[in-house]
Design a protein around this motif. Sequence first.
Motif, PDB file in Angstrom:
ATOM      1  N   UNK A   1       4.318  61.147 -13.554  1.00  0.00           N
ATOM      2  CA  UNK A   1       3.296  60.598 -12.675  1.00  0.00           C
ATOM      3  C   UNK A   1       2.781  61.596 -11.666  1.00  0.00           C
ATOM      4  N   UNK A   2       2.615  62.861 -12.075  1.00  0.00           N
ATOM      5  CA  UNK A   2       2.164  63.893 -11.140  1.00  0.00           C
ATOM      6  C   UNK A   2       0.682  63.706 -10.820  1.00  0.00           C
ATOM      7  N   UNK A   3       0.356  63.711  -9.526  1.00  0.00           N
ATOM      8  CA  UNK A   3      -1.021  63.594  -9.041  1.00  0.00           C
ATOM      9  C   UNK A   3      -1.341  64.823  -8.202  1.00  0.00           C
ATOM     10  N   UNK A   4      -2.262  65.686  -8.636  1.00  0.00           N
ATOM     11  CA  UNK A   4      -2.638  66.832  -7.810  1.00  0.00           C
ATOM     12  C   UNK A   4      -3.216  66.371  -6.480  1.00  0.00           C
ATOM     13  N   UNK A   5      -3.008  67.172  -5.459  1.00  0.00           N
ATOM     14  CA  UNK A   5      -3.556  66.861  -4.149  1.00  0.00           C
ATOM     15  C   UNK A   5      -5.057  67.152  -4.123  1.00  0.00           C
ATOM     16  N   UNK A   6      -5.697  66.882  -3.012  1.00  0.00           N
ATOM     17  CA  UNK A   6      -7.129  67.096  -2.893  1.00  0.00           C
ATOM     18  C   UNK A   6      -7.430  68.593  -2.917  1.00  0.00           C
ATOM     19  N   UNK A   7      -8.632  68.989  -3.369  1.00  0.00           N
ATOM     20  CA  UNK A   7      -8.985  70.418  -3.372  1.00  0.00           C
ATOM     21  C   UNK A   7      -8.786  71.038  -1.996  1.00  0.00           C
ATOM     22  N   UNK A   8      -8.240  72.234  -1.998  1.00  0.00           N
ATOM     23  CA  UNK A   8      -7.872  72.914  -0.765  1.00  0.00           C
ATOM     24  C   UNK A   8      -6.416  72.735  -0.418  1.00  0.00           C
ATOM     25  N   UNK A   9      -5.768  71.697  -0.981  1.00  0.00           N
ATOM     26  CA  UNK A   9      -4.344  71.445  -0.747  1.00  0.00           C
ATOM     27  C   UNK A   9      -3.540  71.487  -2.041  1.00  0.00           C
TER      28      UNK A   9
ATOM     29  N   UNK B   1     -20.394  71.661  -4.883  1.00  0.00           N
ATOM     30  CA  UNK B   1     -19.942  71.941  -6.248  1.00  0.00           C
ATOM     31  C   UNK B   1     -18.817  70.968  -6.568  1.00  0.00           C
ATOM     32  N   UNK B   2     -18.961  70.242  -7.671  1.00  0.00           N
ATOM     33  CA  UNK B   2     -18.017  69.182  -8.011  1.00  0.00           C
ATOM     34  C   UNK B   2     -17.654  69.269  -9.488  1.00  0.00           C
ATOM     35  N   UNK B   3     -16.367  69.138  -9.798  1.00  0.00           N
ATOM     36  CA  UNK B   3     -15.914  68.950 -11.167  1.00  0.00           C
ATOM     37  C   UNK B   3     -15.665  67.454 -11.341  1.00  0.00           C
ATOM     38  N   UNK B   4     -16.403  66.833 -12.249  1.00  0.00           N
ATOM     39  CA  UNK B   4     -16.425  65.371 -12.337  1.00  0.00           C
ATOM     40  C   UNK B   4     -15.663  64.865 -13.559  1.00  0.00           C
ATOM     41  N   UNK B   5     -15.212  63.612 -13.428  1.00  0.00           N
ATOM     42  CA  UNK B   5     -14.558  62.887 -14.525  1.00  0.00           C
ATOM     43  C   UNK B   5     -13.274  63.567 -14.986  1.00  0.00           C
TER      44      UNK B   5
ATOM     45  N   UNK C   1     -13.507  62.760  -9.272  1.00  0.00           N
ATOM     46  CA  UNK C   1     -14.421  63.858  -8.974  1.00  0.00           C
ATOM     47  C   UNK C   1     -13.767  64.758  -7.929  1.00  0.00           C
ATOM     48  N   UNK C   2     -13.531  66.023  -8.289  1.00  0.00           N
ATOM     49  CA  UNK C   2     -12.949  66.982  -7.358  1.00  0.00           C
ATOM     50  C   UNK C   2     -14.078  67.806  -6.736  1.00  0.00           C
TER      51      UNK C   2
END
Length: 393
Positions: free
Chosen positions: A152-160, A232-236, A263-264
């Motif tokens: 259940x790994x969830x990456x943190x928000x961009x920058x973290x 700039x966004x990487x989506x889906x 969306x990151x």
Amino acid sequence: MTRRTFIISLILGCGVFAASCTVDKPVVQGGGTLPILFQAPAVSSATKTSAGYPNHEMPTSYNTAERFSVFATDATVPFASLDAAGKSRYYMNDEPCAYVAQYDAWAPETPFYWLPSVAGTFYLNFQAYSPAVAGEDCTLVHDWDSGFQFNGFVPRTPGEQYDLLYSDRHLDKQRPDYNPNGGAPYDEDSGDLGGARNGIDIHFHHALTSIVFQVMAKVPEDAIQQIHLQKLTLKNVWNKGSFSQNLGGTESWTLDPDAVETDYVVYPGSGAASEGELLHEGKGFVTVENALMIVPQSLLHTSGNHVTLEITYTRTIVATGKRVTATETADLVNGNNGSYYEAAIGSGPAQPITSFDQGHRYTFRLTLNLYKVLVDPSVGAWNDFTPEQDNEL
């Protein structure tokens, strides 16, 4: 994947352990153990809940702000002879280790010591992951036969986001001849892989996918129009998955049933042209500050959605200040004339990029051509790293 050496010198004692495992209580026998006292780790308290080196791939020299965590089991027989009970007894159980400037080394937050080897019959086995806070973002499981699971790994928000790492097993290590006052250096008695410094050689590997963005505007610096990057966004992108090391087999990722297409936002501009990144040919390609380290996945999802890149920029007439904001999208599944974008891996031929694979870095070069965005991706094997400090646990 290329494997490199992360050198850790282990000086062991007893710490705090989970109730589900048996924990050995070391006994100093006849003064045979040489304890070393450490000052408090030279890291800020923020590393207790945050990765110490966020928004970066781990460099070839392990960053001193970061902490890793170690598992160890002890035995009087080699690992191959251990039964299930022996493998369930942990000497170190998820023990965080931080850099100590005084020793130019990493040490566990609770001191650990080598136990004396009686006629060469005492063994320690090790395995580690990084960063030590990764357990906050998944359910972490360790097993001596199968290795690590990050469920259940969830990456943190961009920058973290951080570089999630896991090691091989390093087995049957014995107490060295260690006398800091008598000139005998620390070195493992077996399995030395020729590291430049002394210590137990631990190999880390990358669990995630790294994505880097570079942007350029195809206009001269003195053009009548200025172009500023706004967003700039990487989506889906699937935001949750589970990793299995599968020792003796192949590492694998599976998407979790409750994963969400996310969306990151890699570059969150304010919307003001003057505050966005000014782009022109004189600057060349500008690397966007926030890299991504995400769950490996296919670009074509079972939902039918595609992973896409979305870029927003402004075109401003220098003489009048008149501004136009434009948003362009690059579909990574069919944006290349109805097909996937292609890139070469290493020296091999170009091939379609159909997925973001574990342990690979994908660099997307985006060229703003006033009215059209051109995408030029490349893919390379993500280098493992070789920290060369004298790392004392």
